[in-house]
Design a protein around this motif. Sequence first.
Motif, PDB file in Angstrom:
ATOM      1  N   SER A  41     -28.259  97.008 -11.957  1.00 28.27           N
ATOM      2  CA  SER A  41     -29.359  98.242 -11.612  1.00 28.27           C
ATOM      3  C   SER A  41     -30.372  98.222 -12.379  1.00 28.27           C
ATOM      4  O   SER A  41     -31.206  98.705 -11.723  1.00 28.27           O
ATOM      5  N   GLU A  65     -30.589  93.257  -5.524  1.00 26.90           N
ATOM      6  CA  GLU A  65     -29.503  92.412  -5.384  1.00 26.90           C
ATOM      7  C   GLU A  65     -29.299  91.339  -4.742  1.00 26.90           C
ATOM      8  O   GLU A  65     -29.211  89.944  -4.821  1.00 26.90           O
ATOM      9  N   GLN A 104     -24.501 100.515  -4.424  1.00 28.96           N
ATOM     10  CA  GLN A 104     -22.754 100.096  -4.351  1.00 28.96           C
ATOM     11  C   GLN A 104     -22.940 100.720  -5.659  1.00 28.96           C
ATOM     12  O   GLN A 104     -21.595 101.466  -6.320  1.00 28.96           O
ATOM     13  N   ILE A 105     -24.111 100.850  -7.016  1.00 29.00           N
ATOM     14  CA  ILE A 105     -23.044 101.775  -8.641  1.00 29.00           C
ATOM     15  C   ILE A 105     -23.521 103.048  -8.270  1.00 29.00           C
ATOM     16  O   ILE A 105     -22.266 103.364  -9.404  1.00 29.00           O
ATOM     17  N   ALA A 145     -32.716  99.626  -5.944  1.00 33.86           N
ATOM     18  CA  ALA A 145     -33.950  98.891  -5.360  1.00 33.86           C
ATOM     19  C   ALA A 145     -34.472  99.954  -4.484  1.00 33.86           C
ATOM     20  O   ALA A 145     -36.068 100.072  -5.129  1.00 33.86           O
ATOM     21  N   GLY A 182     -31.872  99.551   2.744  1.00 30.55           N
ATOM     22  CA  GLY A 182     -30.816  99.623   1.722  1.00 30.55           C
ATOM     23  C   GLY A 182     -31.533 101.145   0.758  1.00 30.55           C
ATOM     24  O   GLY A 182     -32.539 100.994  -0.071  1.00 30.55           O
ATOM     25  N   GLN A 199     -12.772  99.942  -6.538  1.00 28.83           N
ATOM     26  CA  GLN A 199     -14.085 101.256  -7.126  1.00 28.83           C
ATOM     27  C   GLN A 199     -14.114 102.005  -6.064  1.00 28.83           C
ATOM     28  O   GLN A 199     -13.678 103.317  -5.868  1.00 28.83           O
ATOM     29  N   ASP A 232     -30.252 103.700   5.463  1.00 25.73           N
ATOM     30  CA  ASP A 232     -28.455 103.071   5.036  1.00 25.73           C
ATOM     31  C   ASP A 232     -27.257 103.273   5.723  1.00 25.73           C
ATOM     32  O   ASP A 232     -27.435 104.650   6.289  1.00 25.73           O
ATOM     33  N   ASP A 233     -26.723 102.207   5.551  1.00 27.06           N
ATOM     34  CA  ASP A 233     -25.142 102.422   5.919  1.00 27.06           C
ATOM     35  C   ASP A 233     -24.570 103.906   5.693  1.00 27.06           C
ATOM     36  O   ASP A 233     -23.391 104.051   6.163  1.00 27.06           O
ATOM     37  N   ASN A 234     -24.382 104.424   4.601  1.00 24.65           N
ATOM     38  CA  ASN A 234     -23.485 104.580   3.671  1.00 24.65           C
ATOM     39  C   ASN A 234     -24.327 105.667   3.920  1.00 24.65           C
ATOM     40  O   ASN A 234     -25.178 106.399   4.637  1.00 24.65           O
TER      41      ASN A 234
HETATM   42  C1  FAD Z   1     -18.867  96.654  -4.921  1.00 26.38           C
HETATM   43  C2  FAD Z   1     -19.543  96.651  -5.568  1.00 26.38           C
HETATM   44  C3  FAD Z   1     -19.373  96.913  -6.483  1.00 26.38           C
HETATM   45  C4  FAD Z   1     -20.649  97.411  -7.405  1.00 26.38           C
HETATM   46  N1  FAD Z   1     -20.498  98.263  -8.513  1.00 26.38           N
HETATM   47  C5  FAD Z   1     -21.079  98.610  -9.860  1.00 26.38           C
HETATM   48  C6  FAD Z   1     -20.086  99.500 -10.746  1.00 26.38           C
HETATM   49  O1  FAD Z   1     -20.086 100.047 -11.056  1.00 26.38           O
HETATM   50  N2  FAD Z   1     -21.813  99.695 -12.034  1.00 26.38           N
HETATM   51  C7  FAD Z   1     -22.510  98.548 -12.289  1.00 26.38           C
HETATM   52  O2  FAD Z   1     -23.710  97.994 -13.007  1.00 26.38           O
HETATM   53  N3  FAD Z   1     -22.644  97.373 -10.966  1.00 26.38           N
HETATM   54  C8  FAD Z   1     -22.146  98.158  -9.867  1.00 26.38           C
HETATM   55  N4  FAD Z   1     -22.135  96.272  -9.066  1.00 26.38           N
HETATM   56  C9  FAD Z   1     -23.123  96.223  -8.649  1.00 26.38           C
HETATM   57  C10 FAD Z   1     -24.728  96.939  -8.354  1.00 26.38           C
HETATM   58  O3  FAD Z   1     -23.994  96.294  -7.403  1.00 26.38           O
HETATM   59  C11 FAD Z   1     -26.196  96.630  -8.968  1.00 26.38           C
HETATM   60  O4  FAD Z   1     -26.266  96.821  -9.657  1.00 26.38           O
HETATM   61  C12 FAD Z   1     -26.850  97.382  -7.663  1.00 26.38           C
HETATM   62  O5  FAD Z   1     -26.194  99.008  -7.302  1.00 26.38           O
HETATM   63  C13 FAD Z   1     -27.876  97.081  -7.218  1.00 26.38           C
HETATM   64  O6  FAD Z   1     -28.276  97.578  -6.593  1.00 26.38           O
HETATM   65  P1  FAD Z   1     -29.289  97.060  -5.389  1.00 26.38           P
HETATM   66  O7  FAD Z   1     -30.338  98.222  -4.654  1.00 26.38           O
HETATM   67  O8  FAD Z   1     -30.003  96.114  -5.033  1.00 26.38           O
HETATM   68  O9  FAD Z   1     -27.927  96.787  -4.058  1.00 26.38           O
HETATM   69  P2  FAD Z   1     -26.784  97.869  -3.784  1.00 26.38           P
HETATM   70  O10 FAD Z   1     -26.487  99.290  -4.413  1.00 26.38           O
HETATM   71  O11 FAD Z   1     -25.524  96.927  -3.246  1.00 26.38           O
HETATM   72  O12 FAD Z   1     -27.444  99.012  -2.509  1.00 26.38           O
HETATM   73  C14 FAD Z   1     -27.819  98.377  -0.736  1.00 26.38           C
HETATM   74  C15 FAD Z   1     -27.824  99.155  -0.027  1.00 26.38           C
HETATM   75  O13 FAD Z   1     -28.389  98.801   0.927  1.00 26.38           O
HETATM   76  C16 FAD Z   1     -26.738  99.116   2.022  1.00 26.38           C
HETATM   77  N5  FAD Z   1     -27.411  98.294   3.199  1.00 26.38           N
HETATM   78  C17 FAD Z   1     -26.987  96.961   2.854  1.00 26.38           C
HETATM   79  N6  FAD Z   1     -27.265  96.448   3.946  1.00 26.38           N
HETATM   80  C18 FAD Z   1     -27.926  97.232   4.822  1.00 26.38           C
HETATM   81  C19 FAD Z   1     -27.747  97.278   6.400  1.00 26.38           C
HETATM   82  N7  FAD Z   1     -28.128  96.354   7.184  1.00 26.38           N
HETATM   83  N8  FAD Z   1     -28.492  98.587   7.221  1.00 26.38           N
HETATM   84  C20 FAD Z   1     -28.002  99.575   6.222  1.00 26.38           C
HETATM   85  N9  FAD Z   1     -27.786  99.219   5.353  1.00 26.38           N
HETATM   86  C21 FAD Z   1     -27.436  98.216   4.182  1.00 26.38           C
HETATM   87  C22 FAD Z   1     -25.785  98.541   1.673  1.00 26.38           C
HETATM   88  O14 FAD Z   1     -24.905  99.892   2.496  1.00 26.38           O
HETATM   89  C23 FAD Z   1     -26.270  99.758   0.344  1.00 26.38           C
HETATM   90  O15 FAD Z   1     -26.007 100.960   0.394  1.00 26.38           O
HETATM   91  C24 FAD Z   1     -20.970  96.748  -7.944  1.00 26.38           C
HETATM   92  C25 FAD Z   1     -21.896  95.498  -6.859  1.00 26.38           C
HETATM   93  C26 FAD Z   1     -21.005  95.575  -5.958  1.00 26.38           C
HETATM   94  C27 FAD Z   1     -20.841  95.455  -4.756  1.00 26.38           C
END
Ligand code: FAD
Length: 425
Positions: free
Chosen positions: A293, A286, A44-45, A17, A13, A132, A36-38
């Motif tokens: 974030s 998350e 996401q943010i 984080a 990911g 989005q 990451d798969d993206n």
């Molecule tokens: C659809 C969506 C839209 C959002 N938009 C906003 C926004 O506009 N503004 C805001 O403040 N917050 C937004 N959020 C909340 C936001 O996700 C978080 O606050 C913040 O991005 C969390 O960070 P993170 O690193 O925990 O997870 P994420 O940012 O979700 O990152 C996790 C990453 O792990 C990757 N991943 C997961 N499983 C696998 C796997 N098995 N193999 C490879 N890669 C994997 C995912 O593709 C992703 O890129 C959104 C959440 C979602 C679900």
Amino acid sequence: MTALEHCDVLIVGAGPAGMAAAVAAAPSGASIVVIDDNPVPGGQIWRDGPGATLPAAARKWRDALERHANIRICSGTRVIAAPARNELLLEDAERGWRMQWKKLILCTGARELLLPFPGWTLPGVTGAGGLQALIKAGLPVEGERIVIAGSGPLLLAAASTARAAGAKVVRIAEQASFAAVAGFAANLWRWPGKAAQSVTLADPQYRTASRIVSAQGGSQVESVRLLQGGREVEIACDRVACGFGLTPNTQLGRLLGCALTAEGAQALAVDARQLTSLPDVYAAGECTGFGGSERALAQGAIAGYAAVGNERAAKQLEAERARWDAFAAQLHRSFALAPEIKQMPQPDTLVCRCEDVPFSALADCTGWTDAKLHRRCGMGACQGRVCGDAAQFLFGWTPPAPRPPLSPVRIATLAGLASEVDARQ
Ligand SMILES: Cc1cc2nc3c(=O)[nH]c(=O)nc-3n(C[C@H](O)[C@H](O)[C@H](O)COP(=O)(O)OP(=O)(O)OC[C@H]3O[C@@H](n4cnc5c(N)ncnc54)[C@H](O)[C@@H]3O)c2cc1C
């Protein structure tokens, strides 16, 4: 045979984080791989694309990753399985390979909670975060009338993205009461950055105590019915975006055997160092519960430091994490889903949209396995990622730990793994 690679720290990911974990761990000199798969880091943010404008914070974190020669980023890479201890099977567009790690940090984020209501399968109805993502990927919405419904601050973020792309947001329907939302706003002074952000997101079309009843249309959504302050209103629109909060993405953690939190949101359980119930497996962001974030960044940095043994630096971030934990708790309290939301689906509303399973077919099932075996709920392309969360909310069923492969995979990747197992025997 699939190639075998090694690293000290593997991070799954590249959202806030994962980025923070990698940057915190890097000065130790450990070899770090972030997958990451993206197509690009950001999560996401900070999702990138032809329709996205990346904020400065996103560029700052990307630059920080690039500055460290011991961080390798594998974008467009998915986790397929965990074939052996301390090993994951990975696949990208070109190849499949095995990655052996000494420490693993799960930063797999969250996904939207999508709930069924009449008309939710019509073309033009998406998740709020889904809309989005589509806009950032280049979907043109200029001049379109959009209704956004569900719960939580993501509705406002989605509205802001849609408006910036030229759409007309005709309604934002928040299911939480006015008192709950006002209480949230009144507490924002404790997190000044969030207070400032909320001002920029304010929208005259925002309504509280308002929930979706149905979406209507022929080949495309044409209108939406909302229950607003006890009265039903119908609003003509070209698109509907619905999100009922977020649900932690725990698939990989559960596949590995990580314990979940006992109460609440079915998130990965972690200790003060972000260590899961498994030795050498950390989790941050998350997937440990949604909370924004800033919390993901603090948790990620703590996990990164802890994974390379820098306990002192990890400890110094505990107060920052606690500050954002408090924000997350406030968020959960204020935007808790009302029990009436469970009444949205009608008997003929599809719950499992992959396998066309209506709500009425699930009413007498005893649990997830029963629904899966006898009604095919969760047996389709999404493998229960959408209907599993919905069934958990509607019926209280907890889907069992997922089985490999975690995502669709090329035969060649699996075949290479099979020949490896043969060679070991
Ligand atoms: C659809 C969506 C839209 C959002 N938009 C906003 C926004 O506009 N503004 C805001 O403040 N917050 C937004 N959020 C909340 C936001 O996700 C978080 O606050 C913040 O991005 C969390 O960070 P993170 O690193 O925990 O997870 P994420 O940012 O979700 O990152 C996790 C990453 O792990 C990757 N991943 C997961 N499983 C696998 C796997 N098995 N193999 C490879 N890669 C994997 C995912 O593709 C992703 O890129 C959104 C959440 C979602 C679900």
